[in-house]
Design an enzyme around this catalytic site. Structure first.
Site: not given
Length: 402
Positions: A91, A358, A388
């Site tokens: 991510c 996202h 994260c």
């Protein structure tokens, strides 16, 4: 030693990551292409000077396979002398791509580069690339693998966050994102995505729900309870954290990040070349840090990566005027705020991934750009962005507004 300056930032709107999403018909390479074209159109004098294009992409298979950065740069009509490379830090890929570009500038290896990312989650679903961590039983057992939703519920249980707290945070994300669009805070940086005929498909983030409230979110059932109980993932988590009696499943689709399509690009370079090209720097990279953390809970690393970035910069949390943390799940941001004693008034002030989505490989670049825009609007000197990452990692970057 040269310093790395940020000269421009562009992103696409984020489209719903399903077959009925507005960007589903656009291939990943076209998403990246249109973003790179927008950067080139705004700073045409820089195209010949760009020495690398670095794009994050978390699932680099199928249409996202190969070296999507190089192909997108060619497709965007950059000079053939401009190379490209794709990277995967889960991510955090989009932010790490920027950090890698900045490192090349600071080291003197290049004078100007683009960092960013792309992900078409409607066309290339999460997990399409396989990977030993999740599918090899020996690796999964040794590392304590659980799906990220279980990790989010584990994090909430460890910190004692309730369902109500997570829902209230999520509702506020939608409210802030809707307000930011209404007030035009994203207008300088978001460019519409067009179809093959040049007809606009999407000009605004598609998943914001202004009517969302904590009350409406309470009607949703926890998304990961059955998975945790029936597939045994709760037991794996509790083996790692035996001090907990059971997992409190508080996360669902409404307080977790949305699955979306999107791309972003950031133009970086040293001061000298920027001046020669007549470019005005918007921000300076102060420090960066990427850390590894415990892989079962996996989502608690941003605080430690932020602390490391602050230490490298000789700063403390009180020196940061504005924060952006990827809203992977509500508990991630709640834990970060508690760890660093951050007020909600200074973090994710224009909403985040819970409201807007996202797009895995692009999010880091998107929220860095959002931070720069808002720092300029508020006249704030220092900001920090963090994400994260799967398998227990986290990346943070501190910037100084010029």
């Amino acid at each position: 030693m040269p310093e790395a300056y940020i000269y421009d930032y562009i992103r696409t709107p984020r489209g719903k990551g399903k077959a009925n999403g507005a960007l589903h018909e656009v291939t990943p390479v076209q998403l990246a292409t249109q973003t790179l074209q927008a950067i080139k159109n705004r700073t045409p004098q820089a195209a010949e000077s760009i020495e690398d294009v670095i794009l994050g992409c978390v699932v680099p298979v199928g249409e996202q396979g190969g070296n999507i950065a190089r192909i997108a740069a060619l497709n965007a009509d950059y000079p053939q002398t401009v190379p490209g490379i794709q990277l995967n830090r889960y991510c955090g890929s989009g932010l790490e791509a920027i950090n890698f570009a900045a490192a090349k500038v600071i080291s003197g290896m290049v004078d100007m580069a683009i960092g960013g990312g792309v992900e078409s989650m409607s066309r290339i679903p999460m997990g399409s690339d396989g990977g030993a961590w999740a599918i090899d039983p020996l690796i999964a057992f040794k590392t304590g693998f659980v799906p990220q939703g279980i990790s989010a519920d584990l994090l909430a249980t460890k910190y004692g966050f309730t369902r109500s707290q997570c829902d209230e945070y999520a509702a506020e994300s939608h409210r802030r994102a809707n307000n930011a669009w209404r007030e035009g805070y994203f207008s300088n940086s978001v460019v519409a995505v067009n179809d093959s005929l040049g007809i606009p498909l999407l000009s605004k983030d598609e998943t914001i729900r202004p009517e969302t409230s904590a009350e409406t979110l309470r009607q949703l059932s926890p998304s990961f309870a059955k998975m945790g109980e029936k597939a045994g993932f709760d037991r794996i988590a509790l083996q790692k954290y035996p001090e907990l009696e059971k997992l409190n499943h508080v996360h669902h689709a409404g307080n977790s990040s949305g699955i979306v399509d999107g791309a972003a690009a950031v133009l970086l370079g040293n001061r000298e070349l920027g001046a020669q090209l007549g470019l005005k720097p918007r921000a300076r990279i102060v420090s960066t840090a990427t850390i590894g953390s415990e892989p079962t809970i996996m989502l608690d690393g941003p605080a430690d990566s932020a602390r490391r970035a602050l230490k490298k910069a000789g700063m403390t949390a009180s020196d940061i005027g504005l924060w952006e943390l990827n809203e992977a799940f509500s508990s991630v941001v709640l834990a970060f705020m508690e760890e660093l004693a951050i007020s909600h008034d200074s973090i994710n002030v224009n909403g985040g991934a819970i409201a807007m989505g996202h797009p895995l490989g692009a999010t880091g670049a998107m929220i860095l750009g959002t931070l720069i825009d808002e720092m300029e609007r508020r006249d704030i000197t220092h900001g920090l962005v963090s994400l994260c990452e799967a398998a227990g990692m986290a990346t943070s970057t501190i910037i100084e507004r010029i």
